[in-house]
Design an enzyme around this catalytic site. Structure first.
Site, PDB file in Angstrom:
ATOM      1  N   GLU A   1      -5.174  -8.531   0.935  1.00 51.56           N
ATOM      2  CA  GLU A   1      -5.847  -8.135   2.180  1.00 51.56           C
ATOM      3  C   GLU A   1      -7.314  -7.867   1.894  1.00 51.56           C
ATOM      4  O   GLU A   1      -7.654  -7.293   0.859  1.00 51.56           O
ATOM      5  CB  GLU A   1      -5.267  -6.837   2.783  1.00 51.56           C
ATOM      6  CG  GLU A   1      -3.954  -6.992   3.464  1.00 51.56           C
ATOM      7  CD  GLU A   1      -3.467  -5.696   4.115  1.00 51.56           C
ATOM      8  OE1 GLU A   1      -4.294  -4.885   4.577  1.00 51.56           O
ATOM      9  OE2 GLU A   1      -2.240  -5.509   4.138  1.00 51.56           O
TER      10      GLU A   1
ATOM     11  N   GLU B   1       0.811  -1.230   0.000  1.00 47.88           N
ATOM     12  CA  GLU B   1       0.000   0.000   0.000  1.00 47.88           C
ATOM     13  C   GLU B   1       0.843   1.278   0.000  1.00 47.88           C
ATOM     14  O   GLU B   1       0.753   2.101   0.918  1.00 47.88           O
ATOM     15  CB  GLU B   1      -0.964   0.005   1.181  1.00 47.88           C
ATOM     16  CG  GLU B   1      -2.026  -1.059   1.075  1.00 47.88           C
ATOM     17  CD  GLU B   1      -3.131  -0.916   2.118  1.00 47.88           C
ATOM     18  OE1 GLU B   1      -3.063  -0.031   2.971  1.00 47.88           O
ATOM     19  OE2 GLU B   1      -4.072  -1.724   2.064  1.00 47.88           O
TER      20      GLU B   1
HETATM   21  C1  BG6 Z   1      -4.269  -1.913   5.475  1.00 49.05           C
HETATM   22  C2  BG6 Z   1      -2.897  -2.241   6.006  1.00 49.05           C
HETATM   23  O1  BG6 Z   1      -4.250  -0.631   5.002  1.00 49.05           O
HETATM   24  O2  BG6 Z   1      -5.319  -1.900   6.375  1.00 49.05           O
HETATM   25  C3  BG6 Z   1      -2.890  -3.084   7.256  1.00 49.05           C
HETATM   26  O3  BG6 Z   1      -2.095  -2.818   5.012  1.00 49.05           O
HETATM   27  C4  BG6 Z   1      -3.945  -2.553   8.204  1.00 49.05           C
HETATM   28  O4  BG6 Z   1      -1.610  -3.075   7.804  1.00 49.05           O
HETATM   29  C5  BG6 Z   1      -5.295  -2.700   7.535  1.00 49.05           C
HETATM   30  O5  BG6 Z   1      -3.949  -3.112   9.473  1.00 49.05           O
HETATM   31  C6  BG6 Z   1      -6.450  -2.281   8.407  1.00 49.05           C
HETATM   32  O6  BG6 Z   1      -6.284  -0.990   8.844  1.00 49.05           O
HETATM   33  P1  BG6 Z   1      -6.677  -0.520  10.292  1.00 49.05           P
HETATM   34  O7  BG6 Z   1      -6.344   0.922  10.342  1.00 49.05           O
HETATM   35  O8  BG6 Z   1      -8.132  -0.777  10.422  1.00 49.05           O
HETATM   36  O9  BG6 Z   1      -5.861  -1.354  11.210  1.00 49.05           O
END
Ligand code: BG6
Length: 490
Positions: A390, A170
């Site tokens: 993800e 990202e």
């Molecule tokens: C993504 C990241 O943007 O979102 C992760 O690659 C992150 O590392 C995930 O944990 C969720 O984001 P957040 O802010 O809800 O923890």
């Protein structure tokens, strides 16, 4: 368009789950590890929820065997994790810390012993603090060679054990939050500096991919991009044009460089006019164009909806409720504190809420169809195989007295997205895997331990590490069955 008949998931589909070093490992200075920018940033008062940091996190560094055993029990086919650069090179460059390398080798061996495909991310936001101090990290071209040196160490050591590699996680998110919104390290608020650093990271990505071709000829590498499809608020042509601007500015700006080695022209001209376009040297394009990835990693949480910019098409009084309260809801789409400030977006589009979508407790839109739209758009424009690296739901979970966690809401969320993946595959998208975020609960960068994503509950909170007990949630058993049946019984 698929007439109700869905294609099955491919036979070797990589059903996986993901994590990132700083969010799970702990052991922040164990066995020679140096500090990263996150070790320093989280200690600045007021930056993270209740001052949480990853000093201990969920202690995966010491409990990786237990975690891999749970993965194996679940039948996981792939596990995506990141390497902490400062575990390998505590100073960012120079002396290698063998203990750090050995930790990852042990993890990889443990995964492979259980037939779990390792998916190794080189960079998930944690440049060594030493390089930040030495030359301002990603703002210096010196970081290109240092990153390449680091990547080569890993390529060399793990080339026979790891097939899938992710270069940067990202890039769009960590540059924006780190250099524009002062929400991540290095805590800068300067959009020009953001675009300069971003360009240098593009070069670092390209150079590392070139080294990969030399050292890991049989492997596959690609970046993981935080992709959100941009929607037009309605079919008014001005709004449709704004969505085009949004798609180019938020997405193609990065992806075109990764895949075609070129910045999209319209956005470049717009940034140039504002005096914030990156400085490009003569040889840069040659390097960028020589580094087409093998696949695209897609991190999907939600997209965005826009209408025409407010200058030319002011929001009418009856439309005001559409305006987003960004600061309160979504760290990825923030607005300047000074409402009058001119931003690159000002003349291109205005973000609004999507009246068709529900949101999570943290205000993130829930949009399963968006993942299909995302994959379709990416397949069309870039024509590369893709892996969802993800996707998941951040939620408050309740550990009940009988030590169970009924996270039906997470099951519903994941199921709805997986169904859309199957539709995308049926459409013709080339999808090699799906890594849900996340395997265990972990540290949410800015939200502490209350915003949970895992299939496995970790019994700790912001105040108390407790025993860090691992407890599979209801979603763990659901995903186990999805994997067992290769998604045929969703
Ligand atoms: C993504 C990241 O943007 O979102 C992760 O690659 C992150 O590392 C995930 O944990 C969720 O984001 P957040 O802010 O809800 O923890």
């Amino acid at each position: 368009m698929y007439h109700g008949q869905l294609d099955p998931f491919p036979r070797n589909f990589l059903w996986g789950a993901a994590s990132a070093a700083y969010q799970i490992e702990g052991g922040w200075d164990a066995e020679g590890k140096g500090p990263s920018i996150w070790d320093q940033f989280t200690k600045i008062p007021g930056k993270t929820f209740e001052g949480t940091n990853g000093d201990v996190a969920v202690d995966h560094y010491h409990r990786y065997k237990e975690d891999v055993a749970l993965m194996a029990e679940m039948g996981l086919k792939a596990y995506r994790f990141s390497v902490a650069w400062s575990r390998i090179l505590p100073e960012g460059a120079g002396e290698v810390n063998e203990a750090g390398l050995q930790f990852y080798e042990n993890l990889i061996d443990e995964l492979r012993a259980h037939q779990i495909e390792p998916v190794l991310t080189l960079y998930h936001w944690d440049i060594p603090q030493a390089l930040q101090d030495k030359y301002n990290g990603w703002e210096s071209r010196k970081a290109i060679d240092d990153f390449d040196h680091y990547a080569r160490i890993l390529f060399d050591r793990f080339k026979d054990k790891v097939k899938y590699w992710v270069s940067f996680n990202e890039q769009n998110v960590f540059t924006a939050l780190g250099y524009r919104w002062q929400a991540h390290p290095p805590n800068v608020s300067d959009v020009k500096r953001m675009f300069e650093a971003n360009h240098i990271i593009n070069l670092a990505n390209a150079k590392a991919i070139q080294s990969f071709r030399e050292l890991v000829p049989n492997g596959q590498i690609g970046p993981s991009f935080g992709y959100g499809p941009m929607y037009s608020f309605d079919c008014a042509p001005d709004n449709v044009l704004a969505a085009l601007n949004g798609e180019e500015f938020q997405n193609h700006w990065w992806l075109d460089v990764y895949v075609h080695g070129k910045y999209p022209k319209v956005t470049f001209k717009q940034l140039d006019r504002l005096g914030i376009a990156p400085t490009i040297e003569a040889s840069d394009e040659v390097l960028l164009q020589a580094a087409r990835p093998d696949f695209l990693g897609v991190n999907y949480y939600h997209g965005g909806t826009v209408r025409a910019n407010e200058i030319e098409c002011p929001i009418q009084e009856n439309e005001q409720e559409l305006e987003k309260d960004f600061q309160a809801t979504d760290p990825y789409l923030m607005k300047p504190k000074d409402e009058q400030a001119q931003t690159p977006e000002t003349s291109m589009f205005t973000s609004v809420s999507n009246p068709h979508l529900e949101t999570t407790k943290w205000g993130w839109e829930i949009d399963p169809v968006g993942i299909r739209i995302a994959l379709r758009r990416l397949q069309n424009r870039y024509d590369l195989p893709m892996m969802v690296t993800e996707n998941g739901l951040g939620a408050y979970d309740e550990l009940k007295a009988d030590k169970t966690i009924d996270d039906d809401y997470r099951i519903q969320y994941l199921k709805d997205h997986v169904v859309e993946l199957q539709k995308a595959i049926t459409d013709g998208v080339e999808l090699i895997g799906y890594c849900a975020w996340s395997f265990t609960d972990l540290l949410s960068w800015l939200n502490g331990y209350q915003k949970r994503y895992g299939f496995v509950y970790i019994d700790r909170d912001e105040k108390d590490e407790q025993e860090l007990e691992r407890i599979p949630k209801k979603s763990y058993y659901w995903y186990k069955e999805v994997i067992e049946t290769n998604g045929s019984d969703l």
